[in-house]
Enzyme design. Structure first.
Site, PDB file in Angstrom:
ATOM      1  N   ASP A  60       0.815  -1.212   0.000  1.00  0.00           N
ATOM      2  CA  ASP A  60       0.000   0.000   0.000  1.00  0.00           C
ATOM      3  C   ASP A  60       0.847   1.259   0.000  1.00  0.00           C
ATOM      4  O   ASP A  60       0.395   2.319  -0.436  1.00  0.00           O
ATOM      5  CB  ASP A  60      -0.923  -0.008   1.227  1.00  0.00           C
ATOM      6  N   HIS A  74      -7.350   5.034   2.429  1.00  0.00           N
ATOM      7  CA  HIS A  74      -7.699   6.189   1.605  1.00  0.00           C
ATOM      8  C   HIS A  74      -6.556   6.619   0.694  1.00  0.00           C
ATOM      9  O   HIS A  74      -6.697   7.593  -0.048  1.00  0.00           O
ATOM     10  CB  HIS A  74      -8.094   7.370   2.497  1.00  0.00           C
ATOM     11  N   ARG A  75      -5.441   5.897   0.738  1.00  0.00           N
ATOM     12  CA  ARG A  75      -4.300   6.294  -0.081  1.00  0.00           C
ATOM     13  C   ARG A  75      -4.590   6.102  -1.573  1.00  0.00           C
ATOM     14  O   ARG A  75      -4.083   6.832  -2.419  1.00  0.00           O
ATOM     15  CB  ARG A  75      -3.053   5.508   0.332  1.00  0.00           C
ATOM     16  N   GLY A  76      -5.438   5.132  -1.893  1.00  0.00           N
ATOM     17  CA  GLY A  76      -5.720   4.836  -3.291  1.00  0.00           C
ATOM     18  C   GLY A  76      -6.307   6.000  -4.054  1.00  0.00           C
ATOM     19  O   GLY A  76      -5.860   6.337  -5.158  1.00  0.00           O
ATOM     20  N   VAL A 124      -3.663   8.844  -4.531  1.00  0.00           N
ATOM     21  CA  VAL A 124      -2.717   8.531  -5.601  1.00  0.00           C
ATOM     22  C   VAL A 124      -3.397   8.654  -6.961  1.00  0.00           C
ATOM     23  O   VAL A 124      -2.814   9.179  -7.920  1.00  0.00           O
ATOM     24  CB  VAL A 124      -2.137   7.117  -5.403  1.00  0.00           C
TER      25      VAL A 124
END
Length: 311
Positions: free
Chosen positions: A162, A247-249, A252
């Protein structure tokens, strides 16, 4: 013509997705690292080295699998200590901060502790070294992290996956014409580097300089590209529909979409930009990847993405 004998980036055949993701990460460093997954012999390392030579003017700082924490972070010089002195020896992360790109081949075989350290520095752009007898002030370091791996040798833990912004699966070309072109290019490169001078290599170097200008131009103006709130909502909706962990997706995805718009000379991010980068931002964050089952983006996921974007 450069003294470093690496295939010019502009002469690399195929690997369109990998090249594009490397370019996006250069334009928008906030994307984070790029993880390249593929079988042996698919030119992963060649493409990364060619990109580094084109974009950063030299080969990437390469971290060996057997690297120690001192080698990565830096520490006292052993030679100086043996003579009773103290001399700081910079580590690979500092070197990468000066060069611009840190490359880890077979990153899945590297000790998890070191991977965590490297990813922390990548995300914060700050290197702090605290250990017994050494308390060094924090220094700013900024570089693009690129890791390559062969999934047959095992995957990274989901928590580490991730932390990589984009994941690019690569495979051998199946089209006969493409394989033919790859073979022809490889053999010609091996012939050209034996010559005192090579117009073919000089032509590639000239094209690389043009690509670098374009990337630097996009990097300078990416902050001016507007991301409408409906596009941010689209990124959030896509992540929710795919049940992406964390929530990183979506962050990015939004950054990569903006970098793509900048690269194409556009002033506003569109749904098309989002659709073009979603796979690389989300594939390693899907539930199957989190539970260690598989990492893939199939026609099913593509159809689902198209419906979300069009709906």
């Amino acid at each position: 013509m450069t003294e470093v004998r690496i295939l010019p980036y502009s002469h690399v055949v195929g690997q369109t997705d990998l090249r594009r993701c490397l370019e996006l990460a250069f334009i928008a460093p906030g994307i984070g690292g790029v993880l390249v997954s593929g079988e042996r012999g698919t030119a992963k390392s060649t493409t990364v080295r060619s990109f580094s030579l084109m974009a950063h003017g030299g080969l990437p700082v390469t971290l060996p699998i057997n690297a120690t924490e001192d080698r990565v972070l830096g520490g006292w010089s052993i030679d100086a200590l043996m003579t009773g002195g103290t001399e700081w020896q910079a580590g690979l992360l500092e070197a990468a901060g000066k060069q611009g790109l840190l490359y880890i081949d077979e990153v899945n075989l590297l000790d998890d502790h070191l991977v965590n350290i490297i990813l922390d520095v990548t995300s914060t752009n700050v290197l702090v070294v605290h250990r017994e007898g050494l308390d060094r002030p924090a220094i700013a370091v900024k570089f693009t992290l690129v890791g390559t791996m062969n999934p047959e040798e095992g995957w990274l833990r989901p928590q580490l996956l991730d932390r990589f912004g984009l994941l690019v699966p690569v495979s051998a070309e199946t089209a006969v014409e493409q394989r033919h072109e790859i073979l022809r290019t490889v053999l010609r490169f091996e012939e050209e580097i034996t010559k005192p001078s090579s117009p073919w290599l000089e032509q590639g170097a000239a094209r690389d300089r043009e690509i670098r200008k374009r990337l630097e131009w996009a990097r300078a103006r990416v902050g001016e590209v507007r991301t409408p709130d409906e596009i941010l909502g689209l990124c959030s909706r896509i992540s929710a529909r795919f049940e992406v962990a964390g929530h990183r997706g979506e962050k990015v995805m939004a950054l990569a979409a903006r970098a793509r718009a900048a690269l194409n000379g556009h002033g506003v991010v569109t749904a098309e930009d989002v659709g073009a980068v979603a796979e690389f931002a989300l594939a390693h964050r899907l539930p199957e990847a989190v539970y260690g089952e598989s990492i893939k983006w199939t026609a099913k996921e593509r159809d689902q993405l198209d419906k979300i974007i069009s709906g």
